[in-house]
Design an enzyme around this catalytic site. Structure first.
Site, PDB file in Angstrom:
ATOM      1  N   GLU A 194       4.617  -6.017   3.857  1.00  0.00           N
ATOM      2  CA  GLU A 194       4.396  -5.452   5.296  1.00  0.00           C
ATOM      3  C   GLU A 194       5.705  -5.731   6.136  1.00  0.00           C
ATOM      4  O   GLU A 194       6.064  -6.664   6.062  1.00  0.00           O
ATOM      5  CB  GLU A 194       3.110  -5.948   5.940  1.00  0.00           C
ATOM      6  CG  GLU A 194       1.904  -5.731   5.331  1.00  0.00           C
ATOM      7  CD  GLU A 194       1.271  -4.163   5.657  1.00  0.00           C
ATOM      8  OE1 GLU A 194       1.967  -3.438   6.547  1.00  0.00           O
ATOM      9  OE2 GLU A 194       0.504  -3.809   4.971  1.00  0.00           O
TER      10      GLU A 194
ATOM     11  N   HIS B  97       0.956  -1.002  -0.069  1.00  0.00           N
ATOM     12  CA  HIS B  97      -0.143  -0.124  -0.004  1.00  0.00           C
ATOM     13  C   HIS B  97       0.866   1.227   0.032  1.00  0.00           C
ATOM     14  O   HIS B  97       1.979   1.325   0.522  1.00  0.00           O
ATOM     15  CB  HIS B  97      -1.144   0.135   1.382  1.00  0.00           C
ATOM     16  CG  HIS B  97      -0.258   0.111   2.305  1.00  0.00           C
ATOM     17  ND1 HIS B  97       0.104   1.141   3.114  1.00  0.00           N
ATOM     18  CD2 HIS B  97       0.066  -1.123   3.253  1.00  0.00           C
ATOM     19  CE1 HIS B  97       0.570   0.762   4.367  1.00  0.00           C
ATOM     20  NE2 HIS B  97       0.593  -0.446   4.520  1.00  0.00           N
TER      21      HIS B  97
ATOM     22  N   ASP C 240       6.517   1.408   6.629  1.00  0.00           N
ATOM     23  CA  ASP C 240       5.173   1.041   6.506  1.00  0.00           C
ATOM     24  C   ASP C 240       4.416   2.012   5.570  1.00  0.00           C
ATOM     25  O   ASP C 240       3.644   2.733   5.986  1.00  0.00           O
ATOM     26  CB  ASP C 240       4.398   0.924   7.865  1.00  0.00           C
ATOM     27  CG  ASP C 240       3.230   0.355   7.825  1.00  0.00           C
ATOM     28  OD1 ASP C 240       2.869  -0.300   6.775  1.00  0.00           O
ATOM     29  OD2 ASP C 240       2.241   0.406   8.780  1.00  0.00           O
TER      30      ASP C 240
ATOM     31  N   HIS D 189       4.205   3.732  12.416  1.00  0.00           N
ATOM     32  CA  HIS D 189       3.092   4.460  12.950  1.00  0.00           C
ATOM     33  C   HIS D 189       3.720   5.408  14.064  1.00  0.00           C
ATOM     34  O   HIS D 189       2.880   6.334  14.522  1.00  0.00           O
ATOM     35  CB  HIS D 189       1.931   3.526  13.477  1.00  0.00           C
ATOM     36  CG  HIS D 189       1.361   2.764  12.390  1.00  0.00           C
ATOM     37  ND1 HIS D 189      -0.262   2.617  12.723  1.00  0.00           N
ATOM     38  CD2 HIS D 189       1.582   2.421  11.217  1.00  0.00           C
ATOM     39  CE1 HIS D 189      -0.516   1.710  11.507  1.00  0.00           C
ATOM     40  NE2 HIS D 189       0.669   1.966  10.723  1.00  0.00           N
TER      41      HIS D 189
ATOM     42  N   ASP E 141      -0.714   4.333   0.759  1.00  0.00           N
ATOM     43  CA  ASP E 141      -1.171   5.162   1.917  1.00  0.00           C
ATOM     44  C   ASP E 141      -0.537   4.990   3.075  1.00  0.00           C
ATOM     45  O   ASP E 141       0.050   3.959   3.281  1.00  0.00           O
ATOM     46  CB  ASP E 141      -2.612   5.149   1.768  1.00  0.00           C
ATOM     47  CG  ASP E 141      -3.211   3.577   2.736  1.00  0.00           C
ATOM     48  OD1 ASP E 141      -2.552   2.716   2.222  1.00  0.00           O
ATOM     49  OD2 ASP E 141      -4.139   3.360   3.277  1.00  0.00           O
TER      50      ASP E 141
ATOM     51  N   GLU F 205      -5.228   0.816   2.706  1.00  0.00           N
ATOM     52  CA  GLU F 205      -4.894  -0.395   3.662  1.00  0.00           C
ATOM     53  C   GLU F 205      -5.012   0.342   5.144  1.00  0.00           C
ATOM     54  O   GLU F 205      -5.441  -0.592   6.059  1.00  0.00           O
ATOM     55  CB  GLU F 205      -3.460  -0.861   3.509  1.00  0.00           C
ATOM     56  CG  GLU F 205      -3.214  -2.162   3.861  1.00  0.00           C
ATOM     57  CD  GLU F 205      -2.875  -2.123   5.664  1.00  0.00           C
ATOM     58  OE1 GLU F 205      -2.871  -3.339   5.993  1.00  0.00           O
ATOM     59  OE2 GLU F 205      -2.613  -1.273   6.112  1.00  0.00           O
TER      60      GLU F 205
HETATM   61 ZN   LIG Z   1       1.190  -1.263   6.456  1.00  0.00          ZN
END
Ligand SMILES: [Zn+2]
Length: 392
Positions: A170, A73, A106, A359, A75, A141
């Site tokens: 991932e 992904h 990520d 994150h 995003d 995602e």
């Molecule tokens: Zn991810």
């Protein structure tokens, strides 16, 4: 034609502030790298009432099988407090061999790395491709995941583009690059529980029916149950209540309703359906004991799955060992990913960068790791076709 480095492609992607569900030009960056090299690029935009439109990309080189797909992904989650970042989250600054930016691991780093691996493979095998390599890239995602991978797979199915195997990029590693492959995931299901009783005065509880007490009993029973002991492939199933709401401002009133939300992360000894039966049975017992009434609404995020050791996982292990000397551990820990949709179509496993800063503020990755994982993905492609060739 010279091929862009994985690091430079990752930086170009990070400079697109593609906070989910925004694309911010990220897919265009990939298309610009892939299309001139002969990849057939399909931009797939999906919409659904009540959700944002989402751009996705399916790019494939080669027309015959076998067909290996990389999924990922572009995003990203929001950067949080931008002032807390050492370097701005969308500038892709490199300092002392470390690349900073939202999405660095990520998972724009991995997307860049497998795109570059596919480009090298295509160039080195031009004119005699032993099969096809494709990229399934979604912009949905980190959000609700409704207009992303699931719908792209539906389109691929209709178009006859389902791969023989899929590697999701991932960030799977925990300490150093190469230490972990995720070959399965726990499932996740939410139960929204409402207990109803009869409102009344707290001084006359015998004239009311207190749903707070009934719900508390159900929460305690469910939370203290041991659903299984775990097994060789999975940790034990866990039950976690995330909220308990009554919202009653009056201390002398027994309310009519109380609500709680329960999230269960479950292994392959359960399904969302079997857990629904389990919690409904517990609720029926408590209803019997208390007279309260329970309504339970189920929301499934994903069923659990396991890709047992087989050609795909062996191919991935071989490539990682050759590049890093590390034998990866197989793991099913952590949260859900889009692999939960892909597993319905073909064998799927996940391998990506070290997930320590995902994150977080100051998400970052070693530049060396981006270049190394590009070489690992390239080895995975070669090992996949070598194995398929040997099997044919
Ligand atoms: Zn991810």
């Amino acid at each position: 034609m010279s091929i862009i480095s994985a690091t430079e492609l990752a930086r170009a992607l990070i400079r697109c502030p593609s906070v989910t569900p925004q694309d911010a030009g990220a897919l265009k960056v990939l298309e610009t790298a892939l299309a001139p090299a002969g990849f057939a690029c399909h931009r797939l935009t999906f919409s659904e009432e009540g959700t944002a439109d989402v751009d996705n990309l399916f790019a494939r080189i080669g027309e015959s099988g076998p067909h290996l797909c990389f999924a990922g992904h572009t995003d990203v989650v929001p950067p949080g407090d931008e002032d807390a970042w050492l370097h701005p989250p969308f500038e892709a600054v490199i300092e002392d061999g470390v690349l900073y930016g939202r999405g660095a691991c990520d998972m724009k780093g991995e997307v860049a790395a497998f795109a570059v691996a596919a480009l090298h493979w295509a160039r080195d095998n031009a004119g005699h491709l032993p099969g096809s390599v494709s990229l399934l890239i979604t912009g949905d995602e980190e959000g609700v995941s409704i207009n992303g991978t699931r719908k792209v797979l539906g389109w691929m199915d209709e178009e006859g583009q389902i791969p023989d195997a899929c590697i999701v990029g991932e960030p799977s590693c925990s300490g150093e690059l190469g230490d972990t492959i995720k070959n399965g995931r726990r499932g996740s299901v939410n139960f929204f529980i409402t207990a109803s009783g009869v409102q009344g005065h707290t001084a006359y509880p015998e004239k009311a029916l207190n749903p707070v007490h009934a719900l508390a009993r159900l929460v305690d029973r469910a939370a203290s149950a041991r659903l299984d002991e775990g097994n060789a492939d999975f940790q034990p199933t866990t039950v976690a209540f995330s909220t308990f709401d009554v919202g009653n401002p009056a201390p002398n009133v027994i309310p009519r309703e109380a609500r709680a939300t329960c999230n269960i992360r479950f292994n392959n000894e359960h399904t969302s359906a079997s857990l629904e039966r389990w919690i409904s049975d517990l609720a029926a017992q408590v209803a019997d004991e208390t007279g309260a009434h329970f309504d339970i609404v189920k929301q499934v995020s994903g069923e659990s799955f396991l890709t047992t050791s087989g050609p795909l996982v062996e191919t991935m292990i071989e490539a990682i060992v050759r590049e890093t000397g590390i034998t990866p551990e197989l793991s099913t820990g952590g949260g859900t990913s889009d692999a939960r949709f892909i597993k319905d179509y073909c064998p799927v496993a996940e391998f990506g960068l070290v997930n320590e800063t995902i994150h977080q503020v100051n998400e970052r990755v070693l530049v060396d790791d981006i270049e190394r994982i590009a070489r690992i993905y390239r080895r995975m492609i070669d090992a996949f076709f070598a194995r398929q060739g040997a099997a044919a």
